[in-house]
Every structure is written in C-alpha cells, then in structure tokens.
Design a protein around this motif. Sequence first.
Motif, PDB file in Angstrom:
ATOM      1  N   UNK A 424      34.130  37.719  48.763  1.00 17.51           N
ATOM      2  CA  UNK A 424      34.283  37.605  47.307  1.00 17.51           C
ATOM      3  C   UNK A 424      33.401  38.610  46.577  1.00 17.51           C
ATOM      4  N   UNK A 425      32.175  38.777  47.057  1.00 16.44           N
ATOM      5  CA  UNK A 425      31.284  39.740  46.410  1.00 16.44           C
ATOM      6  C   UNK A 425      31.892  41.141  46.453  1.00 16.44           C
ATOM      7  N   UNK A 426      32.425  41.503  47.612  1.00 25.52           N
ATOM      8  CA  UNK A 426      33.012  42.844  47.756  1.00 25.52           C
ATOM      9  C   UNK A 426      34.293  42.979  46.937  1.00 25.52           C
ATOM     10  N   UNK A 427      35.113  41.934  46.958  1.00 22.69           N
ATOM     11  CA  UNK A 427      36.387  41.978  46.225  1.00 22.69           C
ATOM     12  C   UNK A 427      36.127  42.124  44.725  1.00 22.69           C
ATOM     13  N   UNK A 428      35.200  41.357  44.209  1.00 23.89           N
ATOM     14  CA  UNK A 428      34.906  41.403  42.770  1.00 23.89           C
ATOM     15  C   UNK A 428      34.234  42.706  42.377  1.00 23.89           C
ATOM     16  N   UNK A 429      33.576  43.359  43.342  1.00 25.52           N
ATOM     17  CA  UNK A 429      32.936  44.660  43.057  1.00 25.52           C
ATOM     18  C   UNK A 429      33.891  45.833  43.276  1.00 25.52           C
ATOM     19  N   UNK A 430      35.153  45.522  43.696  1.00 22.15           N
ATOM     20  CA  UNK A 430      36.139  46.558  43.929  1.00 22.15           C
ATOM     21  C   UNK A 430      35.911  47.314  45.230  1.00 22.15           C
ATOM     22  N   UNK A 431      35.191  46.721  46.167  1.00 16.05           N
ATOM     23  CA  UNK A 431      34.884  47.388  47.441  1.00 16.05           C
ATOM     24  C   UNK A 431      35.907  47.034  48.511  1.00 16.05           C
ATOM     25  N   UNK A 432      35.984  47.882  49.525  1.00 17.11           N
ATOM     26  CA  UNK A 432      36.834  47.600  50.684  1.00 17.11           C
ATOM     27  C   UNK A 432      36.202  46.484  51.520  1.00 17.11           C
ATOM     28  N   UNK A 433      37.039  45.564  51.966  1.00 20.26           N
ATOM     29  CA  UNK A 433      36.534  44.439  52.741  1.00 20.26           C
ATOM     30  C   UNK A 433      36.881  44.682  54.207  1.00 20.26           C
ATOM     31  N   UNK A 434      35.879  45.094  54.983  1.00 19.15           N
ATOM     32  CA  UNK A 434      36.081  45.360  56.396  1.00 19.15           C
ATOM     33  C   UNK A 434      35.841  44.104  57.215  1.00 19.15           C
ATOM     34  N   UNK A 435      36.799  43.749  58.030  1.00 20.22           N
ATOM     35  CA  UNK A 435      36.684  42.556  58.878  1.00 20.22           C
ATOM     36  C   UNK A 435      36.471  42.971  60.334  1.00 20.22           C
ATOM     37  N   UNK A 436      37.301  43.895  60.815  1.00 24.27           N
ATOM     38  CA  UNK A 436      37.224  44.302  62.210  1.00 24.27           C
ATOM     39  C   UNK A 436      36.174  45.402  62.427  1.00 24.27           C
TER      40      UNK A 436
END
Length: 436
Positions: A424-436
């Motif tokens: 959520x922090x990354x999404x709201x900051x407009x950042x790419x959300x890396x999972x793998x």
Amino acid sequence: MREYKTQMEAARIGIVTPEMKKVAAKERRTEEEIRNWVALGQVAIPANAAHKSLDPNGIGRMLKTKINVNLGVSRDVKDYDVEMEKVMSAVNLGAEAIMDLSSHGNTQPFRRKLTAECPAMIGTVPVYDSVIHYQRDLGELTAKDFIDVVRLHAEDGVDFVTLHCGITKKTIEEIKAGKRKMNIVSRGGSLVFAWMSMTGNENPFYEYYDEILDICREHDVTISLGDACRPGCLSDATDSCQIGELLRLGELTQRAWEKDVQVMVEGPGHVPMDQIAANMKIQETICKGAPFYVLGPLVTDIAPGYDHITAAIGGAMAAMSGAAFLCYVTPAEHLALPNVDDVRTGIIASKIAAHAADIAKGIPGAREQDDRMAEARRKLDWDAQFNEALDPETARSIRDSRAPEDDHSDTCSMCGKFCAVRSMNKALAGENIDIL
C-alpha cells in the motif's frame, strides 16, 4: 508536622496534598477533581507517611487501572534476594503495587526494605504474619496479637493492609450448612475462619475494627477489605455467602470513612463472564463507589498453567465495568510459587487487560500509545514499534530471531514482499511493487 492525618482528612478539609498533585499530573486530571474523589472515598491514594520512597498513585474507576503484584517467600521457596529481583522486575514493568505475602521466616527486614527502597505502593496481609511473628500456632494467638501485628505493619511503612473483617461467627454456620464446592479459598479468610472455629471467638478484625481504624488513621494506612468468601470456582460465584460478606464490607467501608480512613474493597475470584459486570455494579452500589480490587476474575476453572490468560480476560471485563485495581495472576496460579519469568508473564497479561479496559472507558490519554503504534506500523518503523510495545524486549527478540532471509528491513518473515503495508505504501506513492 502536617495538618492532617490521612489523605481523606486532608481532602475533606480542602487541602491538596503533594500526593494528590502527583496523581493529578499522572492522570491528566485537575487537582480539584482528585481532591474531591478522595474526599468522597471514590479514589484512594495509599501513602503511609513512613514510606519515604513512594511514588504515589491513585486507585479509582475514573483513573487508569492499576496493577498489583503478589510476592513473598514460603517455607519451600525462601530466597529473599530472588523476591527482591521479582520486585524490581515488577516495578520496571510498570506495576503500581507490591504485596508482600511472605509466610516464612523473619519477614520484617524484607518488609522494611520494601518501604525504604521500593517506589510502588506496598501492601501486606497481617494475619499471615501473625503466626510467624509470634512463633505460635494459630489457635494459641489472641485477638490482641492480631491487632498488634496490624500496628507493626503500619509502623513499618506499609501503605495498605488486607484485613478479612467481613466474615463473622455467622459465616461459620453458613459455610457448614451451604453447598459450596470450594468453601473458602482465601488464605487469610481461611485462617480467620479456622481461628474462630478453634477458639469460639468472634473475628478479631471485625470485633476490634474501631481499634484497627485508629491505627490506620494514625499512620495513613489504607484498608483493603478482604473478601474471605470470594468464589474459588465458577459454581460458587455470586452466591449468598459472597454477597452476604459484601453487605458487611459496605457497612465497614462507611465506618472507615467516618474516621477519614481510606478503603478499597476486594472482590472475586472465579466468575463466569456473564456475571462480571453485575458483580462490579453490585459492589459499586453497596460500597458507595469505593475502589474495587479484583483477583482476575478467572473466567474458567480448567486452565492451570494458563490462568494469566483466564485472569486477563476477566480483568479486562471487570475493569471496563468499574474495577479499579487488578491483582495479577501468573501461569503458576494454583500450582506453585511464581518464579521471575512467571511474574513477568503475569504482569504483562494484567497490563494488557488494564490498558484495554482504560481505552474502553475513555480514560484520558489511554489510546495515545496505540495511535503511535499504528503510525509506526504504517511506516514500517520497527524501532518505533518496539518503543511503543508493552514488552519491547520480547517483541524485539521475536523479530530478531526470525528475520527474513533477504535483507528486507521493511518486512518480516511472515509476509516478506507480500506485506500489505509495504504494498500500500508503494502503491500510494506511485512506485513499482516488486514481489518476485
């Protein structure tokens, strides 16, 4: 020399004592509010004038819920150095009161050490000490012996004493004729009951109550009216024996207030969850709002080894419903004398219960720590989270012992990069959300 004998007398003649000022600051209440509640008996500030190291606290349902820790040696476990280690651990963990329930050896040096060095309120049960002090068995003691030990404890600087004043010779017949599963489980109450049974005399703490009040007034000792008939199992909860004693405690509360002696009233015990709120209301009504001090209450009988949990459940409900003072319960309850680890676990469980109740009651400032914790968690600021934790040492130890394999300082080994807060922090900051 001060102008008053007791905190209650001072409050009633319009004096705000140094102790009241400290309590007001801690509780975010006005000094006048504290003075008024003390005058009415709705707040007690146990503060023996001889307890020079005391950091005073107020006990009342409109204040933060306080925690008491029972300690003391027995014939089988008698190392006073270990008990002092428990005392300091309890104080460091935030316990506001220590009760010395020692039942072996020369108890006075330890009691005097507590009132000389410990900032927490100090309580005792003088009837325990009577047999030890005189080195005579129970049936050989006189009423005067019991009263003299109350005086001795008051002179030693004890802030409050538990006295089982509410059972009388009539109680003997009630117990004999009754159908209680556990009879009397109060240690002090059983000693008084046994003494009355052996001697045929009336309860000395009831018969000579006025003399006891004079001692307590002289030294500003708060009386904690012990509940000898507290239920020791769910089956005995809220029965006629318990309520009959409570009625007498209501009368004794009024008599103490007439002499400007502060009072707390002790309560159950083992109580089903659906009866807890009613028990608190009955006490508040009968005892005119005097602070209620409860052991637990334990909400089930089948959890030896985990009774700190059963007590925390009941304690939270009791405090939310008006109890002011929780006596901690450890995992060793019903099983053994608690060790240092048991004491720590019991205190934390009781602190959680007290804090949860204070939030529910709307005590000023009670939720601020929780709000700071929420902010720290949103930021994934681990150090800030530990600072807000009730037990920072345990929280830090768990995280450090199970850290993520990768160096993800913003996650834990539960979720890793699947962490909802991180995403959520990354999404709201407009950042790419890396999972793998």
